[in-house]
Design an enzyme around this catalytic site. Sequence first.
Site, PDB file in Angstrom:
ATOM      1  N   SER A  55       6.361   7.232  -2.190  1.00  0.00           N
ATOM      2  CA  SER A  55       7.070   5.981  -1.978  1.00  0.00           C
ATOM      3  C   SER A  55       7.726   5.463  -3.243  1.00  0.00           C
ATOM      4  O   SER A  55       8.806   4.886  -3.210  1.00  0.00           O
ATOM      5  CB  SER A  55       6.111   4.926  -1.418  1.00  0.00           C
ATOM      6  OG  SER A  55       5.792   5.220  -0.067  1.00  0.00           O
TER       7      SER A  55
ATOM      8  N   ASP B 291       0.845  -1.197   0.000  1.00  0.00           N
ATOM      9  CA  ASP B 291       0.000   0.000   0.000  1.00  0.00           C
ATOM     10  C   ASP B 291       0.881   1.247   0.000  1.00  0.00           C
ATOM     11  O   ASP B 291       0.701   2.150   0.808  1.00  0.00           O
ATOM     12  CB  ASP B 291      -0.929  -0.014   1.212  1.00  0.00           C
ATOM     13  CG  ASP B 291      -1.973   1.103   1.154  1.00  0.00           C
ATOM     14  OD1 ASP B 291      -2.186   1.656   0.065  1.00  0.00           O
ATOM     15  OD2 ASP B 291      -2.543   1.433   2.207  1.00  0.00           O
ATOM     16  N   PHE B 292       1.852   1.264  -0.923  1.00  0.00           N
ATOM     17  CA  PHE B 292       2.730   2.424  -1.037  1.00  0.00           C
ATOM     18  C   PHE B 292       1.962   3.567  -1.665  1.00  0.00           C
ATOM     19  O   PHE B 292       1.372   3.431  -2.732  1.00  0.00           O
ATOM     20  CB  PHE B 292       3.946   2.094  -1.897  1.00  0.00           C
ATOM     21  CG  PHE B 292       4.943   1.187  -1.224  1.00  0.00           C
ATOM     22  CD1 PHE B 292       4.711   0.664   0.030  1.00  0.00           C
ATOM     23  CD2 PHE B 292       6.123   0.857  -1.864  1.00  0.00           C
ATOM     24  CE1 PHE B 292       5.624  -0.170   0.652  1.00  0.00           C
ATOM     25  CE2 PHE B 292       7.051   0.024  -1.261  1.00  0.00           C
ATOM     26  CZ  PHE B 292       6.801  -0.496  -0.001  1.00  0.00           C
ATOM     27  N   GLU B 293       2.014   4.726  -1.032  1.00  0.00           N
ATOM     28  CA  GLU B 293       1.312   5.905  -1.519  1.00  0.00           C
ATOM     29  C   GLU B 293       2.281   7.074  -1.617  1.00  0.00           C
ATOM     30  O   GLU B 293       3.448   6.972  -1.239  1.00  0.00           O
ATOM     31  CB  GLU B 293       0.147   6.247  -0.582  1.00  0.00           C
ATOM     32  CG  GLU B 293      -0.885   5.126  -0.464  1.00  0.00           C
ATOM     33  CD  GLU B 293      -2.031   5.459   0.474  1.00  0.00           C
ATOM     34  OE1 GLU B 293      -2.149   6.640   0.873  1.00  0.00           O
ATOM     35  OE2 GLU B 293      -2.799   4.549   0.820  1.00  0.00           O
ATOM     36  N   GLY B 294       1.750   8.184  -2.134  1.00  0.00           N
ATOM     37  CA  GLY B 294       2.538   9.413  -2.186  1.00  0.00           C
ATOM     38  C   GLY B 294       3.871   9.243  -2.864  1.00  0.00           C
ATOM     39  O   GLY B 294       3.965   8.771  -3.989  1.00  0.00           O
TER      40      GLY B 294
END
Length: 589
Positions: A378, A373-376
Site C-alpha cells: 500500500s 491499516d495499510f499493509e504490504g
Amino acid sequence: MAGLLAAGGLVALTPAAQAADTELARNGGFESGLDGWSCTAGSGTVVSSPVHGGTKALLATPAGGDRAQCSQTVTVAPNSAYALSGWVRGSYVYLGASGTGTTDVSTWTQSAPDWQRLATTFTTGPSTTSVTIYTHGWYGTGGYHVDDLSLTGPGGAPVEIPGTPTGLTAGSPTSSSVPLGWTAVPGATSYRVYQGGSQVLTVTGTSATVTGLAAATSYGFQVSAVNSAGESPKSAAVTATTTSGGGGDPGLPDHALVGYLHASFANGSGYTRMADVPDSWDVVNLAFGEPTSVTSGDIRFSLCPAAACPGAESPAQFKAAIKAKQAVGKKVLISIGGQNGQVRLATTAARDTFVSSVSKIIDEYGLDGLDIDFEGHSLALNTGDTDFRGPTTPVVVNLISAVKTLKAKYGPDFVLTMAPETFFVQLGYQFYGSGPWGGQDPRAGAYLPVIHALRDDLTLLHVQDYNSGPIMGLDNQYHSMGGADFHIAMTDMLLTGFPVAGDTARVFPALRPDQVAIGLPASTQAGNGHTSPAEVNKALDCLTKKTGCGGYRTHGTWPGLRGLMTWSINWDEFDNRQFSRNFDAYDWS
C-alpha cells in the site's frame, strides 16, 4: 639513517631521508583526554586502564545506529606518503583515513583480546591539504580501546579553528522536537548543537533534530563548528516553540484496550455482534473498509451478509449498537486496508475520492474516527524519499494530505489510529528509502514519514508486533516475536526515538506514551507471534515500572503507556477471552 655511496662519490638518499617525517596526529595517546578528537554520538571517553602506553587510552562504545567513530582532521602536504598506525583492543575495530585525494584506506581486526597493532599507508593527491583519520567499532558490538595512534609524514599548513556557523533556522516543530538546519562552514568536521546553552547533539552534517522536548514550550538553539584545532564561537540563537500536541483523545481511559471486529467478513473465529462486544474494549476498529481498486481511492464498507455470518445484525441494529457503545464512552472507528485491502493514493484525484468515500462511511455509521491499516504494497514505493521529515513520493504525500483533511473536517475529537507492521516502522532504524544500504527493500520504514507528519493528530500508534521477522532494537541485537523482549524493544524504539538508517542527523523523534499501544495477536490462531499472558505482563511491567526486565534494557520508564491492541475481538472470543481478561486484571499502579 644510512645513505649509499654511488659512482662518482655522490650520496643517494633513501626515500625516508628525502624529507623529514613528523608526527601529525594530535593527542594520539589520549593523555589529554579527547582534545583534538571528535566522537560521534558522545560515544568516546578516556580511561586509565587498560592502556598500551602512558596513562590513558580511548574507550569508544557503539550504541543504537552509531559505530562510535572517533576522528580528527590533520593538515598534510599534496603528493606525499603517510603512515598511519595505532594499537587497539576489542572486536571489529577499524582504523583508517578518508579524504586522501587518492584511495582512502582502512584496516581492521575482527578480534583483539589484547593490544594489537593496526597499520596502513596512503599517498595524498595533488591538491590534498587535509585528511581525516579515524577509528570506529561496529553495530551491536561492545566498546573498543585505542592507544598510541600515530600519523607520520610531511606536515602541511596549520589547521585553523573554523568560522562561526550562519544561517541557523528552525523547521516546523512537533510537540516534542525541533528540526534545525544551517550553512556549512569550510574546514569544519562536525557541529555541536546547543539547547539553552547546553550541548545536546554532535553531528557531521548541516542539520539535526532536537528531540525529547516538552509540548507548547519555547526553546533557544545555537550551533558551533568543530575541527581538530578547536571549536568556533556559537552561532546567533534561533528560537522555536513546540506545538501543543493533541492527538491523544481525552475520551479514552488512561489505559485502553483496542481490538478489531470482523464486521465485513467471516473466518474461523466466528461472528461477534457489535452489541455483544464486551465492555473490556475501549476502541473497536471495524474491519475493514476496502477499496474498489488499488489506485481508485474509493473505499466501501459493507456488513457481513447473514449467509456468511449467521446471526449478523441488520444495518439498523448495527448502527444502534454503535450508539450504545459510544454512550458509555467507547470509540468505534472504520479501519481501512487490512491484508487484502491495498490502497495506493498515487494521484490527487484518488486522494480526494478517498476523503469523500471515507467521510461517507463515517457519517453513515456515526463513527468516531479512522484507523489506517495499510499493509504490504500500500505504501510502496518509498524510493525517492531520502528524508522522512520531507516526503515527496505521491503515495505518501497524498495519504498525509487526505488524513489531515479528514481531521480538519471532524475536529479535535476525531480519533486517528494506525496499525503498521514492524517492517514499515522499526526496520527504518536499519533501512529507509533508497538509503546507503543497497539491496534492501526500499519500502522498509515507509510508514515513518506518515507517522511523523501526522504525529500531532495521532491518537494511537499500535504497531503490529506479529507476523514479523527478527528486528534489531536500539541495543543492536535482533529480537524475535513471541516473548516480552520483542515487545519491550519495539516499544522502547517508539518512546525513545531512533536514528533512521544509521544516520544520527536524521533522528525519528519519540512519540508520547499516551500515543502508543502494543499490538499483539489474541490467540495462536490469530497470527504468528502469539505472546502468552505472562510474557505480555512482563513487557508491561518493564515498560511502565522498569521491573522484571529481561535481556533488553529500556531507555526510560513510561507509566503513561496507553495500552494494548489485538487482532482481534473475534479471535479473543474464540479463545475464551484470554487476552482481554488478562488486560482487565493487569495492575497498572
